[in-house]
Design an enzyme around this catalytic site. Structure first.
Site, PDB file in Angstrom:
ATOM      1  N   ARG A   9       0.851  -1.188   0.000  1.00 57.70           N
ATOM      2  CA  ARG A   9       0.000   0.000   0.000  1.00 57.70           C
ATOM      3  C   ARG A   9       0.890   1.242   0.000  1.00 57.70           C
ATOM      4  NH1 ARG A   9      -1.850  -3.606   3.968  1.00 57.70           N
ATOM      5  NH2 ARG A   9      -3.931  -4.472   3.578  1.00 57.70           N
ATOM      6  N   LYS A  43      -1.357  -2.752   8.169  1.00 57.92           N
ATOM      7  CA  LYS A  43      -2.479  -2.302   8.981  1.00 57.92           C
ATOM      8  C   LYS A  43      -2.471  -3.006  10.334  1.00 57.92           C
ATOM      9  CE  LYS A  43      -5.767  -1.071   5.335  1.00 57.92           C
ATOM     10  NZ  LYS A  43      -7.121  -1.335   4.771  1.00 57.92           N
ATOM     11  N   HIS A  60      -3.171   2.493  -5.595  1.00 63.25           N
ATOM     12  CA  HIS A  60      -3.724   1.159  -5.375  1.00 63.25           C
ATOM     13  C   HIS A  60      -3.812   0.354  -6.668  1.00 63.25           C
ATOM     14  CE1 HIS A  60      -4.680  -0.036  -1.358  1.00 63.25           C
ATOM     15  NE2 HIS A  60      -5.669  -0.815  -1.736  1.00 63.25           N
ATOM     16  N   ARG A  69      -1.078  -2.009  -6.773  1.00 64.70           N
ATOM     17  CA  ARG A  69      -1.349  -3.140  -5.881  1.00 64.70           C
ATOM     18  C   ARG A  69      -2.302  -4.124  -6.565  1.00 64.70           C
ATOM     19  NH1 ARG A  69      -1.234  -4.625  -0.432  1.00 64.70           N
ATOM     20  NH2 ARG A  69      -3.194  -5.291   0.538  1.00 64.70           N
ATOM     21  N   HIS A  72      -3.486  -9.429   3.487  1.00 63.75           N
ATOM     22  CA  HIS A  72      -4.920  -9.473   3.755  1.00 63.75           C
ATOM     23  C   HIS A  72      -5.195 -10.372   4.956  1.00 63.75           C
ATOM     24  CE1 HIS A  72      -6.214  -8.305  -0.605  1.00 63.75           C
ATOM     25  NE2 HIS A  72      -5.999  -7.262   0.164  1.00 63.75           N
ATOM     26  N   TYR A 124      -9.770 -10.624  -6.587  1.00 64.64           N
ATOM     27  CA  TYR A 124      -8.902 -10.608  -7.768  1.00 64.64           C
ATOM     28  C   TYR A 124      -9.147 -11.795  -8.689  1.00 64.64           C
ATOM     29  CZ  TYR A 124      -6.535  -6.872  -5.342  1.00 64.64           C
ATOM     30  OH  TYR A 124      -6.267  -5.685  -4.707  1.00 64.64           O
TER      31      TYR A 124
END
Length: 299
Positions: free
Chosen positions: A150, A174, A245, A248, A271, A280
């Protein structure tokens, strides 16, 4: 804003920081959502959280639609408020969650945009050059595409996080979660040239360990990276707008198109849930469908 509501908000923020380990950006979104709701409560004459009921929740949802918020924004606000009232329930500051009666609007089913390989080549050509900024821009582009990180993760990279011998990057994601992501030879060469030749010139007399710096030698921000990518697109024949993004999305899509398994891509992207990565697979299926329809004689 009512002092009681301010106090409730602060308690919730402390909970997000200490127990949930959310990033400052995520917490900022929660705070903005709460403040928007509190403004609505003020207009309704509500001064305490105990007074909020399911009617207020539904009226707020009506207001969001009247203000023409996108479904994704409405969904996020409802989710933020559910979390807030769930926290109040846990702390026994109120007994019910009025947002539990509100239907959670489904997000729009948009597939993530990505670059085709020939489009990426145009971007890489756009940052060719021997100037320090050209070298830096190429290193940023190579690393974003090579790792799928990110943009905020990119801005926090320190020199010690890059291992050029092992071609790995320590990423702080994150929720303060860390992961190691490998990168290939193109990114390795671009970063080595940048660190050895370009970064010292850009750094000037400043002393810090941030990997990427701006023209003043200060740590590069997320806004700065977005500006760099926008300028790169302007120097190509590409007509689509770009956001970080997309690189990404491109990283994940290209891996899956070339046979990578979903679990590996999930780990590389950082994730928490496989469902986030499964999006995806829809992109790759759509790509296959379009290719089939374009080239099969009896499609």
């Amino acid at each position: 804003m009512n002092n009681v509501l301010v106090e409730m908000r602060q308690l919730f923020v402390q909970y997000l920081q200490t127990e949930k380990n959310y990033s400052s950006l995520t917490i900022e979104h929660y705070v903005n959502d709460l403040e928007h709701f509190f403004v609505f409560l003020h207009k309704e004459g509500v001064t305490t959280v105990e007074e909020v009921d399911d009617i207020h929740a539904r009226l707020y949802l009506v207001q969001l639609h009247q203000e023409k918020y996108a479904r994704a924004s409405v969904s996020r606000k409802v989710s933020s408020l559910r979390s807030f009232f769930a926290f109040l329930n846990r702390e026994e500051l109120r007994l019910t969650n009025p947002m539990s009666y509100v239907l959670h609007p489904k997000k729009e089913g948009r597939l993530p945009h990505f670059f085709y390989e020939n489009e990426l080549e145009q971007l890489f050509l756009a940052c060719e050059g021997t100037e320090p900024l050209n070298i830096r821009n190429k290193a940023i582009l190579e690393l974003l595409y090579a790792t799928g990180i990110r943009v905020n993760e990119c801005t926090t990279i320190q020199l010690r996080d890059i291992d050029l011998t092992m071609s790995t990057l320590l990423v702080k994601g994150k929720g303060k979660k860390e992961r190691y992501v490998p990168f290939g030879g193109f990114a390795q060469d671009a970063i080595k040239i940048y660190v050895d030749k370009s970064r010292p010139l850009l750094l000037k007399e400043l002393q810090h360990t941030s990997l990427f710096v701006n023209h003043q030698g200060k740590p590069l921000t997320a806004r700065g990276i977005r500006h760099i990518l926008t300028k790169l697109v302007e120097n190509t024949t590409l007509t689509a707008s770009i956001h970080p993004h997309m690189l990404r999305h491109t990283f994940a899509t290209h891996l899956l198109n070339n046979g990578a398994d979903l679990r590996t891509v999930q780990e590389l992207l950082g994730h928490a849930h496989l469902s986030s990565t499964q999006l995806y697979t829809h992109v790759t299926k759509e790509h296959l469908r379009k290719t089939y329809n374009s080239f099969h004689p009896r499609a």
